[in-house]
Design a protein around this motif. Structure first.
Motif, PDB file in Angstrom:
ATOM      1  N   ILE A 259      25.194  42.657  44.806  1.00  0.00           N
ATOM      2  CA  ILE A 259      26.241  42.834  45.620  1.00  0.00           C
ATOM      3  C   ILE A 259      26.451  41.918  46.590  1.00  0.00           C
ATOM      4  CG2 ILE A 259      27.354  44.487  47.029  1.00  0.00           C
ATOM      5  CD1 ILE A 259      27.092  46.666  45.039  1.00  0.00           C
ATOM      6  N   LEU A 260      25.206  41.553  47.214  1.00  0.00           N
ATOM      7  CA  LEU A 260      25.249  40.876  48.322  1.00  0.00           C
ATOM      8  C   LEU A 260      25.746  39.171  48.010  1.00  0.00           C
ATOM      9  CD1 LEU A 260      24.356  39.987  51.390  1.00  0.00           C
ATOM     10  CD2 LEU A 260      21.886  39.664  50.631  1.00  0.00           C
ATOM     11  N   SER A 261      25.115  38.822  46.916  1.00  0.00           N
ATOM     12  CA  SER A 261      25.713  37.635  46.481  1.00  0.00           C
ATOM     13  C   SER A 261      27.222  37.608  46.167  1.00  0.00           C
ATOM     14  CB  SER A 261      25.106  36.954  45.195  1.00  0.00           C
ATOM     15  OG  SER A 261      23.519  36.642  45.508  1.00  0.00           O
ATOM     16  N   HIS A 262      27.611  38.727  45.690  1.00  0.00           N
ATOM     17  CA  HIS A 262      28.974  38.822  45.353  1.00  0.00           C
ATOM     18  C   HIS A 262      29.975  38.775  46.817  1.00  0.00           C
ATOM     19  CE1 HIS A 262      32.363  40.139  42.789  1.00  0.00           C
ATOM     20  NE2 HIS A 262      32.579  41.304  43.632  1.00  0.00           N
ATOM     21  N   MET A 263      29.468  39.774  47.515  1.00  0.00           N
ATOM     22  CA  MET A 263      30.277  39.748  48.884  1.00  0.00           C
ATOM     23  C   MET A 263      30.046  38.295  49.319  1.00  0.00           C
ATOM     24  SD  MET A 263      29.227  43.112  50.899  1.00  0.00           S
ATOM     25  CE  MET A 263      29.936  44.866  50.261  1.00  0.00           C
ATOM     26  N   LEU A 264      29.157  37.468  49.308  1.00  0.00           N
ATOM     27  CA  LEU A 264      28.985  36.226  50.322  1.00  0.00           C
ATOM     28  C   LEU A 264      29.764  35.278  49.641  1.00  0.00           C
ATOM     29  CD1 LEU A 264      25.040  36.055  51.258  1.00  0.00           C
ATOM     30  CD2 LEU A 264      26.863  36.655  52.652  1.00  0.00           C
ATOM     31  N   LEU A 265      30.100  35.309  48.336  1.00  0.00           N
ATOM     32  CA  LEU A 265      30.924  34.361  47.774  1.00  0.00           C
ATOM     33  C   LEU A 265      32.499  34.972  47.616  1.00  0.00           C
ATOM     34  CD1 LEU A 265      28.085  33.259  45.126  1.00  0.00           C
ATOM     35  CD2 LEU A 265      28.958  31.989  47.189  1.00  0.00           C
ATOM     36  N   THR A 266      32.870  35.990  48.160  1.00  0.00           N
ATOM     37  CA  THR A 266      34.155  36.382  47.907  1.00  0.00           C
ATOM     38  C   THR A 266      34.681  36.205  48.934  1.00  0.00           C
ATOM     39  OG1 THR A 266      33.440  37.973  46.036  1.00  0.00           O
ATOM     40  CG2 THR A 266      35.674  38.150  47.018  1.00  0.00           C
ATOM     41  N   SER A 267      35.993  35.443  48.959  1.00  0.00           N
ATOM     42  CA  SER A 267      36.991  35.248  50.173  1.00  0.00           C
ATOM     43  C   SER A 267      38.150  36.223  50.044  1.00  0.00           C
ATOM     44  CB  SER A 267      37.312  33.958  50.387  1.00  0.00           C
ATOM     45  OG  SER A 267      38.035  33.662  49.137  1.00  0.00           O
ATOM     46  N   ASP A 268      38.756  36.466  51.253  1.00  0.00           N
ATOM     47  CA  ASP A 268      40.030  36.991  51.281  1.00  0.00           C
ATOM     48  C   ASP A 268      41.276  36.468  50.809  1.00  0.00           C
ATOM     49  OD1 ASP A 268      40.778  35.602  53.312  1.00  0.00           O
ATOM     50  OD2 ASP A 268      40.574  37.036  54.908  1.00  0.00           O
ATOM     51  N   GLU A 269      42.269  36.901  50.795  1.00  0.00           N
ATOM     52  CA  GLU A 269      43.794  36.278  50.280  1.00  0.00           C
ATOM     53  C   GLU A 269      43.754  34.946  51.184  1.00  0.00           C
ATOM     54  OE1 GLU A 269      45.051  39.464  52.736  1.00  0.00           O
ATOM     55  OE2 GLU A 269      43.745  39.175  51.145  1.00  0.00           O
ATOM     56  N   ASN A 270      43.383  34.915  52.347  1.00  0.00           N
ATOM     57  CA  ASN A 270      43.330  33.687  53.232  1.00  0.00           C
ATOM     58  C   ASN A 270      42.208  32.662  53.054  1.00  0.00           C
ATOM     59  OD1 ASN A 270      46.048  34.603  54.170  1.00  0.00           O
ATOM     60  ND2 ASN A 270      44.655  36.049  55.696  1.00  0.00           N
ATOM     61  N   GLY A 271      41.390  32.956  52.264  1.00  0.00           N
ATOM     62  CA  GLY A 271      40.327  32.142  52.071  1.00  0.00           C
ATOM     63  C   GLY A 271      39.205  32.140  53.081  1.00  0.00           C
ATOM     64  N   LYS A 272      39.185  33.284  53.749  1.00  0.00           N
ATOM     65  CA  LYS A 272      38.026  33.484  54.674  1.00  0.00           C
ATOM     66  C   LYS A 272      37.057  34.268  54.200  1.00  0.00           C
ATOM     67  CE  LYS A 272      41.194  33.126  58.861  1.00  0.00           C
ATOM     68  NZ  LYS A 272      41.684  33.758  60.000  1.00  0.00           N
ATOM     69  N   PHE A 273      35.688  34.069  54.605  1.00  0.00           N
ATOM     70  CA  PHE A 273      34.667  34.835  54.249  1.00  0.00           C
ATOM     71  C   PHE A 273      34.229  35.709  55.270  1.00  0.00           C
ATOM     72  CE2 PHE A 273      34.631  31.103  51.480  1.00  0.00           C
ATOM     73  CZ  PHE A 273      34.394  31.478  50.187  1.00  0.00           C
ATOM     74  N   MET A 274      33.581  36.842  54.899  1.00  0.00           N
ATOM     75  CA  MET A 274      33.181  37.737  55.835  1.00  0.00           C
ATOM     76  C   MET A 274      32.244  37.277  56.805  1.00  0.00           C
ATOM     77  SD  MET A 274      33.272  41.655  54.459  1.00  0.00           S
ATOM     78  CE  MET A 274      32.115  41.473  53.020  1.00  0.00           C
ATOM     79  N   HIS A 275      31.952  37.905  58.027  1.00  0.00           N
ATOM     80  CA  HIS A 275      30.923  37.652  58.964  1.00  0.00           C
ATOM     81  C   HIS A 275      29.827  38.387  58.534  1.00  0.00           C
ATOM     82  CE1 HIS A 275      28.815  37.684  62.648  1.00  0.00           C
ATOM     83  NE2 HIS A 275      29.455  36.581  63.150  1.00  0.00           N
ATOM     84  N   GLU A 276      28.510  37.757  58.777  1.00  0.00           N
ATOM     85  CA  GLU A 276      27.449  38.355  58.571  1.00  0.00           C
ATOM     86  C   GLU A 276      27.114  39.634  58.822  1.00  0.00           C
ATOM     87  OE1 GLU A 276      24.489  35.898  60.262  1.00  0.00           O
ATOM     88  OE2 GLU A 276      24.546  34.075  58.740  1.00  0.00           O
ATOM     89  N   HIS A 277      27.823  40.176  59.972  1.00  0.00           N
ATOM     90  CA  HIS A 277      27.419  41.353  60.568  1.00  0.00           C
ATOM     91  C   HIS A 277      28.378  42.353  59.785  1.00  0.00           C
ATOM     92  CE1 HIS A 277      25.637  39.324  64.083  1.00  0.00           C
ATOM     93  NE2 HIS A 277      25.313  40.548  64.496  1.00  0.00           N
ATOM     94  N   ASP A 278      29.568  41.895  59.432  1.00  0.00           N
ATOM     95  CA  ASP A 278      30.343  42.842  58.390  1.00  0.00           C
ATOM     96  C   ASP A 278      29.801  43.062  57.042  1.00  0.00           C
ATOM     97  OD1 ASP A 278      32.317  43.277  60.409  1.00  0.00           O
ATOM     98  OD2 ASP A 278      33.645  41.500  59.998  1.00  0.00           O
ATOM     99  N   VAL A 279      29.208  41.849  56.514  1.00  0.00           N
ATOM    100  CA  VAL A 279      28.554  42.082  55.425  1.00  0.00           C
ATOM    101  C   VAL A 279      27.424  43.203  55.281  1.00  0.00           C
ATOM    102  CG1 VAL A 279      27.218  40.923  53.614  1.00  0.00           C
ATOM    103  CG2 VAL A 279      29.163  39.879  54.554  1.00  0.00           C
ATOM    104  N   ALA A 280      26.737  43.041  56.488  1.00  0.00           N
ATOM    105  CA  ALA A 280      25.433  43.959  56.777  1.00  0.00           C
ATOM    106  C   ALA A 280      26.073  45.321  56.767  1.00  0.00           C
ATOM    107  CB  ALA A 280      24.846  43.508  57.914  1.00  0.00           C
ATOM    108  N   ASP A 281      27.083  45.577  57.635  1.00  0.00           N
ATOM    109  CA  ASP A 281      27.621  47.035  57.726  1.00  0.00           C
ATOM    110  C   ASP A 281      28.116  47.459  56.362  1.00  0.00           C
ATOM    111  OD1 ASP A 281      27.094  47.835  60.304  1.00  0.00           O
ATOM    112  OD2 ASP A 281      29.097  47.042  61.230  1.00  0.00           O
ATOM    113  N   LYS A 282      28.694  46.611  55.738  1.00  0.00           N
ATOM    114  CA  LYS A 282      29.266  47.239  54.227  1.00  0.00           C
ATOM    115  C   LYS A 282      28.328  47.432  53.461  1.00  0.00           C
ATOM    116  CE  LYS A 282      33.871  45.160  54.751  1.00  0.00           C
ATOM    117  NZ  LYS A 282      33.829  45.111  56.075  1.00  0.00           N
ATOM    118  N   ILE A 283      27.066  46.631  53.395  1.00  0.00           N
ATOM    119  CA  ILE A 283      25.785  47.066  52.507  1.00  0.00           C
ATOM    120  C   ILE A 283      25.051  48.066  53.066  1.00  0.00           C
ATOM    121  CG2 ILE A 283      23.665  46.126  52.047  1.00  0.00           C
ATOM    122  CD1 ILE A 283      25.449  44.099  50.400  1.00  0.00           C
ATOM    123  N   LEU A 284      24.987  48.214  54.321  1.00  0.00           N
ATOM    124  CA  LEU A 284      24.580  49.614  54.921  1.00  0.00           C
ATOM    125  C   LEU A 284      25.472  50.736  54.432  1.00  0.00           C
ATOM    126  CD1 LEU A 284      22.447  50.643  56.726  1.00  0.00           C
ATOM    127  CD2 LEU A 284      23.877  50.247  58.701  1.00  0.00           C
TER     128      LEU A 284
END
Length: 479
Positions: A259-284
């Motif tokens: 899931i981590l790789s999936h999150m890091l490589l998935t952008s939103d509709e504006n082409g933006k990627f999540m910040h590392e801290h947001d990814v960490a919180d979602k994984i948590l």
């Protein structure tokens, strides 16, 4: 006299204004409809202690059914966790809430959750849920999970070899938590070294214990310890995330490995990627969700199989037949999982009687009507799995353990809800199914067992768990 008339006029204006306000409020209430029957209990704490106490005593459904009987209604008002609330009961209540997600209601969590996961306060819980659920389906749908069954099997083998084999007695609940956490670490962030998993497991246990505690951030409180633990785990996760970014850039990591790789490589509709801290919180958050419910279900399965030898025997026979069809050293696959039909019926019946998700809160996005009652905007709404799971209207003789309820087409819609329903149905439902069945496959083929405390209850705090941790005596099958 000069002061008397202005004072009298002022008094007259206040009285008229008050009467107009009362008249308007009264007419508004009549137009909106009356509130559901019920009581709000003590100031501030409401009926929270009664709500929690029934779970601590092992009968969480008592709070619900006592009030259904008292008010002759499947919807009633109360006050829980410091907020006015309405409890929706029955399949109709479930259907209404699940069908109106993000229309009339949205997810709601106590303040303690937002403080432990600080990034979730930057957007609404509704927006957070939408962001996360857009990312997960491709990874957690059944077809995508098929390739991870062998990995689950391998970790289960290592888990049982380390923590169960050659033991005369074990305490089950800590072990099921260890098993599900190890799986989550491997499949979410590719951490499978036992020492690294153990480094995360202890603070994770502290976090889980304090997540829904009273949000008092003072040294020594469960909430204070939970925040410290979450900060430690988040730091570890950010380190893993930084390394993964480098590995992905250099081709050393796979885009589909977890899931981590999936999150890091998935952008939103504006082409933006999540910040590392947001990814960490979602994984948590995923680690919390993917750990507590499945570990509770696995422990409850051990308890019921100890008490029901005939059911155990049928599960054992099914799993032995599957094992016989495997070549030496061959790992489980999707075809094997499909053969575990009776085992899954047993697991579902366990989750009916001890639902890992007891219920959940929503918040009214607007005023609306339900069953002739007015539900005010901002009020909290609670749905309870037990209102259908243990209701004879939906499950005849509800206290009887009967896996056949889940054969064929199974229970009616909106009556069996161990994973919720609608847009907010647990996205890890299929993942949980696989980890539970892999656990059963390894457990029953290795052992018979008996409970050290035959009358040990399953209590709810806030997840179902055995009151004493479920110590059992193991009796290995002869080779």
């Amino acid at each position: 006299m000069e002061l008397f008339y202005p004072s009298l006029l002022g008094f007259f204006i206040v009285i008229v204004s008050l009467l107009m306000h009362l008249l308007f409020f009264s007419s508004k209430q009549k137009a909106a409809g009356k509130l559901p029957p019920g009581r709000t209990g003590l100031p501030v704490i409401g009926e929270s202690l009664e709500f929690l106490a029934t779970g601590w005593k092992g009968h969480p459904e008592k709070f619900i059914f006592d009030r259904i009987a008292k008010y002759s209604s499947n919807v009633f008002k109360t006050n829980l966790l410091g907020s006015p609330a309405v409890v929706f009961c029955g399949s109709a209540g479930n259907k209404f809430l699940f069908s109106n997600e993000n229309k009339l209601v949205q997810a709601w969590w106590p303040n303690s959750v937002n403080k432990v996961f600080p990034s979730s306060t930057q957007t609404s819980s509704k927006e957070e849920a939408i962001i996360l659920r857009k990312m997960l389906p491709n990874f957690l749908k059944a077809e995508a999970l098929h390739r991870y069954i062998g990995i689950m099997d391998g970790i289960a083998q290592r888990h049982f070899a380390a923590d169960w084999d050659n033991k005369e007695q074990v305490v089950v609940f800590p072990l099921t938590k260890r098993y599900t956490f190890w799986l989550a670490c491997r499949l979410f962030v590719s951490v499978e070294d036992p020492n690294h998993v153990a480094k995360l497991a202890d603070p994770f246990g502290v976090l889980a214990a304090g997540l829904l505690s009273v949000p008092i951030d003072l040294p020594g409180t469960p909430f204070y310890r939970a925040i410290k633990a979450s900060n430690f785990i988040r730091t570890e996760l950010i380190s893993i995330i930084k390394q993964r970014k480098l590995d992905l850039a250099e081709g050393k990591a796979s885009p589909t490995q977890d899931i981590l790789s999936h999150m890091l490589l998935t952008s939103d509709e504006n082409g933006k990627f999540m910040h590392e801290h947001d990814v960490a919180d979602k994984i948590l958050g995923l680690l919390v969700g993917g750990h507590d419910t499945a570990s509770s279900a696995c422990a409850s399965i051990v308890k019921y199989l100890a008490q029901l030898p005939d059911v155990y025997q049928r599960v054992y026979q099914e799993q032995v037949e599957i094992a016989k069809s495997k070549a030496p050293g061959e790992l489980l696959n999707w075809e094997d999982i499909k053969k575990m039909k009776y085992s899954w019926c047993v697991a579902c019946e366990v989750m009916r009687l001890a639902p890992p998700l007891q219920g959940a809160f929503r918040e009214a996005l607007t005023d609306f009507m339900y069953n002739g009652f007015s539900i005010p905007k901002g009020w909290k709404i609670y749905w309870s799995a037990n209102s259908t799971h243990k209701n004879p209207e939906f499950f005849p003789d509800p206290q009887k353990f009967d896996p056949s309820r889940f054969e064929g087409s199974g229970p009616a819609p909106y009556t069996f809800v161990p994973f919720g329903g609608g847009p907010r149905m647990c996205p890890g439902k299929e993942y949980a199914r696989l980890e539970i069945l892999v656990f059963m496959y390894h457990l029953v083929r290795r052992f018979k067992w008996e409970m050290v405390f035959p009358d040990e209850k399953i209590v709810v705090d806030p997840m179902p768990n055995p009151e004493k941790g479920l110590p059992i005596r193991l009796f290995p099958h002869k080779a």
